[in-house]
Structure formats: C-alpha cells, structure tokens
Design an enzyme around this catalytic site. Structure first.
Site, mmCIF file in Angstrom:
data_model
loop_
_atom_site.group_PDB
_atom_site.id
_atom_site.type_symbol
_atom_site.label_atom_id
_atom_site.label_comp_id
_atom_site.label_asym_id
_atom_site.label_seq_id
_atom_site.Cartn_x
_atom_site.Cartn_y
_atom_site.Cartn_z
ATOM 1 N N HIS A 54 0.594 -0.781 0.380
ATOM 2 C CA HIS A 54 -0.264 0.138 -0.359
ATOM 3 C C HIS A 54 0.627 0.899 -0.133
ATOM 4 O O HIS A 54 2.109 1.320 0.490
ATOM 5 C CB HIS A 54 -0.153 -0.125 0.756
ATOM 6 N N GLU A 56 1.293 3.824 2.215
ATOM 7 C CA GLU A 56 1.390 4.154 2.854
ATOM 8 C C GLU A 56 2.271 2.803 3.621
ATOM 9 O O GLU A 56 3.400 3.669 4.655
ATOM 10 C CB GLU A 56 0.394 3.940 4.116
ATOM 11 N N CYS A 84 -6.560 1.616 5.524
ATOM 12 C CA CYS A 84 -7.169 0.837 6.642
ATOM 13 C C CYS A 84 -6.727 0.054 7.653
ATOM 14 O O CYS A 84 -6.489 1.140 8.452
ATOM 15 C CB CYS A 84 -6.815 -0.195 5.530
ATOM 16 N N CYS A 87 -2.819 -0.413 7.475
ATOM 17 C CA CYS A 87 -1.907 0.804 7.381
ATOM 18 C C CYS A 87 -2.110 1.764 8.684
ATOM 19 O O CYS A 87 -0.744 2.302 8.996
ATOM 20 C CB CYS A 87 -2.839 1.428 6.053
#
Length: 156
Positions: A54, A56, A84, A87
C-alpha cells in the site's frame, strides 16, 4: 489547510495518478519530515504481487530508511484515502506524528469510518489524524478508476 498541507496532498495526488496509469487502485502518499519530502509512493500491490504494498506502507518503509529511524514522530504522512486497518496500525506503531488523508473509506477506513483505531485507548496512539479538504478530488479519482477499470463493480 495550510500551504504545507496543500503541497503534501498535491504530492500524494500525483502519486495516485501514477497508480491509476499503472492499473493500481489510485492511492498515493507522501511522507514529510518537517518541510522535507522523505518519500512519495503509490499502491503497488499488483506490480509487486505484495498485499502489503500500500502507498502508506511503502512510504513508511522507505521514509524510515532514509531518515535512519523507525520512529516517525516528527513526520506527517499525506495520503489520498483513509488508511485501512493494516496501514492505520503501522502508522500508530511507527509513532507517526500526524496523518492527513483525503477521501474517507466507508468500506475499510480505520480512522473514523468503520473503526477509529487511533482513538482506541488501549493502543496509546500519539498520531494526530485529520481529513483534508481535498477529499472530494481524491474520491473522484477513485470513482473514475473503478468505473473505467472495473465496470462490473468487482474488487479483484
């Protein structure tokens, strides 16, 4: 938003556009230490065949390496979509000072949408979380991606 926040969100949006062009879900992030950009990246799950790739997470890994410290208490992460659970947890565990996100995520967002991980008193989080005023622009890019790339509404 102040000038630094606008610049940070603009950098994150540039990364989200790159993800869109690569066929990745268009989420971008930019990690700053003060006014210095440490790392900017976008979702790369498809390209790297990695469920943790991801935007992040990539910013945390690479930004911490560049900074030479896993503690990111003096850093701000700008991200185009509400983090999410994975993260959000990583941002808390990195002791990130601040996270500014664009669009809320009613399906997986853990900064107030489906759960508020940073507010959980059991986690002793110190990260300041806030939604930017660029949420609509971020949401439009996501909507365009899903309407063009996934017209049947699937999430594969």
């Amino acid at each position: 938003m102040n000038a630094q926040d606008r610049a940070g969100m603009l950098e994150a949006m540039k990364e989200a556009e790159k993800a869109f062009a690569e066929g990745e879900i268009p989420v971008g992030a930019a990690l700053y230490h003060g006014n210095t950009l440490l790392w900017a990246d976008h979702n790369r799950r498809e390209a790297q065949k990695d469920p943790t790739a991801h935007a992040e997470m990539l910013c945390l890994r690479n930004g911490a390496a560049k900074l030479g410290d896993w503690r990111l208490k003096d850093c701000t992460l700008y991200v185009t979509l509400e983090p999410c659970p994975m993260c959000s947890g990583a941002l808390l565990m990195s002791r990130l000072g601040r996270c500014v996100f664009g669009a809320a995520d009613p399906e997986a967002g853990c900064c107030g949408s489906i759960y508020d991980l940073p507010a959980d008193p059991l986690l002793h989080g110190h990260t300041v979380w806030e939604q930017s005023d660029s949420g609509e622009e971020c949401r439009e890019l996501l909507n365009r991606f899903f309407s063009e790339r996934r017209p049947e509404g699937g999430n594969e």
